[in-house]
Design a protein around this motif. Sequence first.
Motif, mmCIF file in Angstrom:
data_model
loop_
_atom_site.group_PDB
_atom_site.id
_atom_site.type_symbol
_atom_site.label_atom_id
_atom_site.label_comp_id
_atom_site.label_asym_id
_atom_site.label_seq_id
_atom_site.Cartn_x
_atom_site.Cartn_y
_atom_site.Cartn_z
ATOM 1 N N LEU A 206 41.833 43.758 44.393
ATOM 2 C CA LEU A 206 42.384 43.470 46.065
ATOM 3 C C LEU A 206 43.120 45.072 45.905
ATOM 4 C CD1 LEU A 206 42.704 40.094 46.316
ATOM 5 C CD2 LEU A 206 40.867 41.600 47.863
ATOM 6 N N PHE A 207 44.134 44.780 44.931
ATOM 7 C CA PHE A 207 45.313 45.247 45.413
ATOM 8 C C PHE A 207 44.799 46.744 44.948
ATOM 9 C CE2 PHE A 207 47.968 49.474 42.985
ATOM 10 C CZ PHE A 207 49.180 48.803 44.523
ATOM 11 N N TRP A 208 43.987 47.393 44.523
ATOM 12 C CA TRP A 208 43.509 48.726 44.028
ATOM 13 C C TRP A 208 42.169 48.722 45.628
ATOM 14 C CZ3 TRP A 208 45.672 51.894 41.453
ATOM 15 C CH2 TRP A 208 46.184 51.524 40.116
ATOM 16 N N ALA A 209 41.809 48.303 46.403
ATOM 17 C CA ALA A 209 41.002 48.207 47.578
ATOM 18 C C ALA A 209 41.857 49.270 48.536
ATOM 19 C CB ALA A 209 39.866 47.115 47.179
ATOM 20 N N ARG A 210 43.429 47.408 48.216
ATOM 21 C CA ARG A 210 44.290 47.673 49.267
ATOM 22 C C ARG A 210 44.603 49.637 49.772
ATOM 23 N NH1 ARG A 210 49.994 46.973 49.216
ATOM 24 N NH2 ARG A 210 50.173 45.979 51.390
ATOM 25 N N LEU A 211 45.123 49.601 48.024
ATOM 26 C CA LEU A 211 45.228 51.589 47.810
ATOM 27 C C LEU A 211 44.943 52.187 48.390
ATOM 28 C CD1 LEU A 211 48.272 52.710 46.642
ATOM 29 C CD2 LEU A 211 47.094 53.173 44.732
ATOM 30 N N LYS B 86 52.358 41.790 37.345
ATOM 31 C CA LYS B 86 54.357 40.874 37.768
ATOM 32 C C LYS B 86 53.993 41.997 38.401
ATOM 33 C CE LYS B 86 57.525 39.916 35.490
ATOM 34 N NZ LYS B 86 58.199 39.411 33.961
ATOM 35 N N GLU B 87 53.522 43.265 38.666
ATOM 36 C CA GLU B 87 54.854 44.134 39.240
ATOM 37 C C GLU B 87 54.294 44.735 40.378
ATOM 38 O OE1 GLU B 87 54.896 49.427 38.667
ATOM 39 O OE2 GLU B 87 53.421 48.193 37.371
ATOM 40 N N ARG B 88 52.945 43.866 40.961
ATOM 41 C CA ARG B 88 52.460 44.201 42.000
ATOM 42 C C ARG B 88 52.941 43.052 43.086
ATOM 43 N NH1 ARG B 88 50.589 47.126 38.650
ATOM 44 N NH2 ARG B 88 50.586 49.719 39.058
ATOM 45 N N TYR B 89 52.449 41.921 43.241
ATOM 46 C CA TYR B 89 53.039 40.713 43.393
ATOM 47 C C TYR B 89 53.471 40.031 43.079
ATOM 48 C CZ TYR B 89 47.403 42.095 44.185
ATOM 49 O OH TYR B 89 46.651 42.184 44.498
ATOM 50 N N CYS B 90 54.200 39.123 44.329
ATOM 51 C CA CYS B 90 55.032 37.702 43.978
ATOM 52 C C CYS B 90 54.979 36.475 44.563
ATOM 53 C CB CYS B 90 56.099 38.432 44.370
ATOM 54 S SG CYS B 90 56.436 38.806 45.555
ATOM 55 N N ILE B 91 55.656 35.175 43.739
ATOM 56 C CA ILE B 91 55.169 33.879 44.068
ATOM 57 C C ILE B 91 55.640 33.930 44.891
ATOM 58 C CG2 ILE B 91 54.873 31.795 43.535
ATOM 59 C CD1 ILE B 91 52.420 32.945 42.748
ATOM 60 N N GLU C 102 57.508 47.937 46.689
ATOM 61 C CA GLU C 102 57.804 46.732 47.321
ATOM 62 C C GLU C 102 56.497 45.645 46.547
ATOM 63 O OE1 GLU C 102 57.644 44.225 51.646
ATOM 64 O OE2 GLU C 102 57.830 46.578 51.708
ATOM 65 N N ARG C 103 56.841 43.817 46.734
ATOM 66 C CA ARG C 103 55.499 43.613 46.121
ATOM 67 C C ARG C 103 54.923 42.386 46.916
ATOM 68 N NH1 ARG C 103 57.356 39.819 40.493
ATOM 69 N NH2 ARG C 103 58.932 39.279 42.032
ATOM 70 N N ILE C 104 53.288 42.554 46.622
ATOM 71 C CA ILE C 104 52.513 41.249 47.466
ATOM 72 C C ILE C 104 53.108 40.407 47.963
ATOM 73 C CG2 ILE C 104 50.659 41.125 48.782
ATOM 74 C CD1 ILE C 104 49.540 43.660 47.352
ATOM 75 N N PRO C 105 53.125 39.465 48.219
ATOM 76 C CA PRO C 105 53.458 37.829 48.396
ATOM 77 C C PRO C 105 52.304 37.187 48.272
ATOM 78 C CG PRO C 105 53.728 38.836 51.025
ATOM 79 C CD PRO C 105 53.917 39.615 50.148
ATOM 80 N N VAL C 106 52.688 36.185 47.415
ATOM 81 C CA VAL C 106 51.622 34.997 47.063
ATOM 82 C C VAL C 106 51.271 33.792 47.556
ATOM 83 C CG1 VAL C 106 49.936 34.684 45.086
ATOM 84 C CG2 VAL C 106 49.971 36.401 45.121
ATOM 85 N N TYR C 107 50.448 32.960 47.333
ATOM 86 C CA TYR C 107 50.771 31.906 48.050
ATOM 87 C C TYR C 107 49.736 30.873 47.495
ATOM 88 C CZ TYR C 107 54.294 32.954 52.177
ATOM 89 O OH TYR C 107 55.735 32.894 52.601
ATOM 90 N N VAL C 108 49.742 29.815 47.251
ATOM 91 C CA VAL C 108 49.345 28.764 46.155
ATOM 92 C C VAL C 108 48.914 27.750 47.398
ATOM 93 C CG1 VAL C 108 48.245 27.903 44.687
ATOM 94 C CG2 VAL C 108 49.786 30.160 44.272
ATOM 95 N N VAL C 109 47.350 27.513 47.746
ATOM 96 C CA VAL C 109 47.350 26.087 48.528
ATOM 97 C C VAL C 109 46.258 25.190 47.207
ATOM 98 C CG1 VAL C 109 46.257 24.771 49.581
ATOM 99 C CG2 VAL C 109 47.422 27.085 50.306
#
Length: 315
Positions: free
Chosen positions: A82-87, A121-126, A4-11
């Motif tokens: 951020l991903f590794w710290a979260r994991l 790309k494997e871990r995040y999605c826009i 499951e990829r982590i969603p990313v929002y761009v502002v």
Amino acid sequence: MHRERIPVYVVTGFLGSGKSTLLARWLKETPFCNAALIVNEIGEIGIDHAMLGFAGDTSMLLADACVCCSGLPALNEALAQLFWARLHRSIARFEMVVIETTGLANPGPLIASLSLDAFVKERYCIAGTFTTIAAPTARDTLARFAEARAQLEGADVVIVTKTDLVSSEELAAVEAHLPGARVAHSANASLGLHDALSMFALPAPDIERAVARPLSRPRSHDAITHFIAIDDAIDLDTLHARVRSLIDQYGDSLLRLKGFVRIKEQDAPALVQFAHGDAFAHITRGTANTVRSGLTLIVKPGASRQARAQETHAP
């Protein structure tokens, strides 16, 4: 194995369009209150980052580089950290990532880079891109700045801000210049996060998206940043005079002026903000005491020698 990829929002949004003010509200609301935050600024001092008041291990500042130019590797590195710290549970678990870009960023290369880096790309999605544009200066901004036009082209949702400062006729004229994106309105950060996210449920407009284009060659923007340190506390009258002098000296070359300045006999610094098209600078009581006292200027090249010569002198 499915991951499951982590969603990313761009502002994103042009200089002075109010995106940081709006985002400061959103970060207090669900679900952004459970997000990791990455703030990109082209100045050496993280003023927008301090204004958002979203400190902690899940907040990262990418300063003095625009992510759509030379900052793309740093952005991908930040996402990996951020991903590794979260994991490893060394930071609070976040449900999504919010990226606030500089006011000059083109979101196209940024979004494309996230799909080109294998790890990211494997871990995040826009999940979506918000772009803010100020109603009073929208038409002039779009006519003068390619960056602003690129931001609109890459937007899933366009938020027209400062709508309280224009008439209904002027607002309609602004919207006539916008591409066929989903459009929302906001006055004094009145647009709530729930309403903003609900815009994604509306039918997508049938337009060519900047994100669908090949990744363009990074380039430097046609703007220069300067930081004027003001280390000693000054009085408000002196600050007003100094800011007015800078605005007069740079004239139309001044795109943005912002900063925190220590004030005599006050426990909190003054927050100074000015954007192109403003009639005057807004000086209010700030809350950030950890940011260096001074003013960041973003100017077009070709500013007067007199103005450049005075940049290094504090009041």
